[in-house]
Design an enzyme around this catalytic site. Structure first.
Site, PDB file in Angstrom:
ATOM      1  N   ARG A   1       0.855  -1.184   0.000  1.00 38.11           N
ATOM      2  CA  ARG A   1       0.000   0.000   0.000  1.00 38.11           C
ATOM      3  C   ARG A   1       0.892   1.234   0.000  1.00 38.11           C
ATOM      4  NH1 ARG A   1      -1.683   2.866   4.366  1.00 38.11           N
ATOM      5  NH2 ARG A   1      -1.670   1.163   5.888  1.00 38.11           N
TER       6      ARG A   1
ATOM      7  N   TYR B   1       3.608   6.192  11.017  1.00 40.58           N
ATOM      8  CA  TYR B   1       3.966   4.832  11.436  1.00 40.58           C
ATOM      9  C   TYR B   1       4.831   4.082  10.422  1.00 40.58           C
ATOM     10  CZ  TYR B   1      -0.151   3.819   8.483  1.00 40.58           C
ATOM     11  OH  TYR B   1      -1.060   3.766   7.454  1.00 40.58           O
TER      12      TYR B   1
ATOM     13  N   HIS C   1      -4.081   4.382   4.249  1.00 36.33           N
ATOM     14  CA  HIS C   1      -5.162   3.396   4.354  1.00 36.33           C
ATOM     15  C   HIS C   1      -6.446   3.976   3.769  1.00 36.33           C
ATOM     16  CE1 HIS C   1      -7.443   0.041   5.977  1.00 36.33           C
ATOM     17  NE2 HIS C   1      -8.298   0.912   6.473  1.00 36.33           N
TER      18      HIS C   1
END
Length: 369
Positions: free
Chosen positions: A252, A265, A256
């Protein structure tokens, strides 16, 4: 399992090569060009939708950036009578199924509770509840068995969904009844903010082995490997061989959803490493090595991308607001007295406001905003 390495070179793998007769045959250039166009176009759709969300035209958007090969390779392996059950990120698969482009974004604008008619394109509307679509796919696949058909149900989900009980329960039923279903896991390495290494200490494909389900792990950024592996699994199901599990290892590259900030993160070096494995760039390199990436192909794909982007943007900004009574549409497949009673009560409630000089629809539409 890989057929195209990151430099675009073809890797020999006989067990997959045999499923690519159309790619390696006389019309192979046309097939490759079609896959390339599909991936470029759905990336453009994705980028346009992301821009629309940033401009306030959409409430939210789940980007698929980096996962184009996994979605196009699997989506183009399907027959029209197969039925797809997806999560909220498989807009590339919806494109393959022939969805109206305006219907992809309608639910993300908040103008409808569902995107499209599932039976027009044989694809259920996106499932927001993580992993729930795997249960639906197995139930549908068991129905296929009862009907004596040779179509297949296909469930798409991410690595995070494999930690949900629904996925495990669906594999129990699929294995027990040998249902014609394909579990297609796009392992994009991040379930919102948790890395896949925290969720499992074995490959996700190996989990399927515990249920007695044939499984394979493929390079999800390699459109040919995905296409071949999906065709093999579909053929097994059509021949009565039961369920299969494909883990497409991809990444990805975006957030998200557009409400997420992956820089909080995720290491920037990790993103850079995966950008070098970009699925579109990989196929471009392969086409170039074969002399197939012509100026004509580039211009055709660019024109198609511009056309699609224009349709998407215009469809969003000109989308009519829903009428007040639309909330009762598509709640049940057939009318019933319980819903009709609610509809009557709501209609009479709205009528109270008409004498104030505003239509009921206008009153409620304004209230929703």
């Amino acid at each position: 399992m890989q057929l195209l390495d990151p430099s675009g070179q073809r890797v020999a793998r006989p067990e997959l090569d045999r499923w690519l007769a159309d790619v390696d045959g006389e019309g192979g250039a046309r097939v490759l060009a079609g896959l390339y166009e599909d991936m470029v176009v759905i990336r453009r759709i994705d980028m346009e939708a992301t821009a629309l969300q940033r401009q306030g035209e959409l409430a939210l958007w789940p980007p698929l950036l980096g996962q184009e090969a996994a979605q196009i390779g699997s989506g183009r392996a399907l027959r029209q009578d197969d039925f797809v059950f997806s999560s909220y990120r498989e807009n590339g698969v919806a494109y393959c199924r022939g969805v109206n482009l305006n219907e992809i974004l309608r639910v993300w604008r908040g103008n409808a509770s569902s995107g499209w008619d599932p039976f027009e394109i044989n694809m259920a509307t996106p499932q927001i509840i993580i992993g729930a679509q795997t249960l639906h796919s197995v139930g549908y696949a068991m129905g296929i068995q009862f009907d004596g058909a040779d179509s297949v149900a296909l469930a798409y989900f991410g690595d995070g969904a494999t930690s949900e009980g629904d996925v495990s329960e669906s594999m129990v039923f699929a294995a027990s009844y040998q249902a014609p279903v394909l579990f297609f896991c796009q392992n994009n390495h991040w379930a919102i903010s948790e890395p896949v290494t925290l969720q499992t200490h074995i490959t996700l494909a190996e989990r399927a082995g515990g249920f007695g389900i044939p499984h394979v792990r493929v390079d999800g950024n390699d459109v040919l490997a995905v296409l071949a592996a999906t065709r093999e699994a579909l053929d097994r199901a059509r021949q009565g061989g039961g369920p299969s599990f494909i883990e497409a290892v991809t990444y990805r590259m975006g957030p998200h959803t557009t409400a997420d900030d992956p820089t909080r993160y995720r290491d920037a070096n990790e993103l850079e490493d995966w950008a070098a494995k970009d699925p579109i760039l990989r196929l471009e390199k392969h086409l170039e090595s074969r002399g197939l990436l012509t100026q004509e192909l580039r211009e055709r794909v660019a024109a198609k991308s511009d056309e699609v982007a224009g349709v998407v943007r215009n469809g969003v900004i000109t989308m009519p607001e829903p009428e007040a009574m639309d909330v009762f549409k598509h709640v049940y497949a057939t009318p019933n007295s319980w819903l009709s009673r609610q509809e009557d009560h709501y209609r009479r409630y709205l009528a109270q406001f008409e004498h104030h000089g505003a239509s009921a629809a206008g009153h409620v539409s304004g209230g929703q905003h």
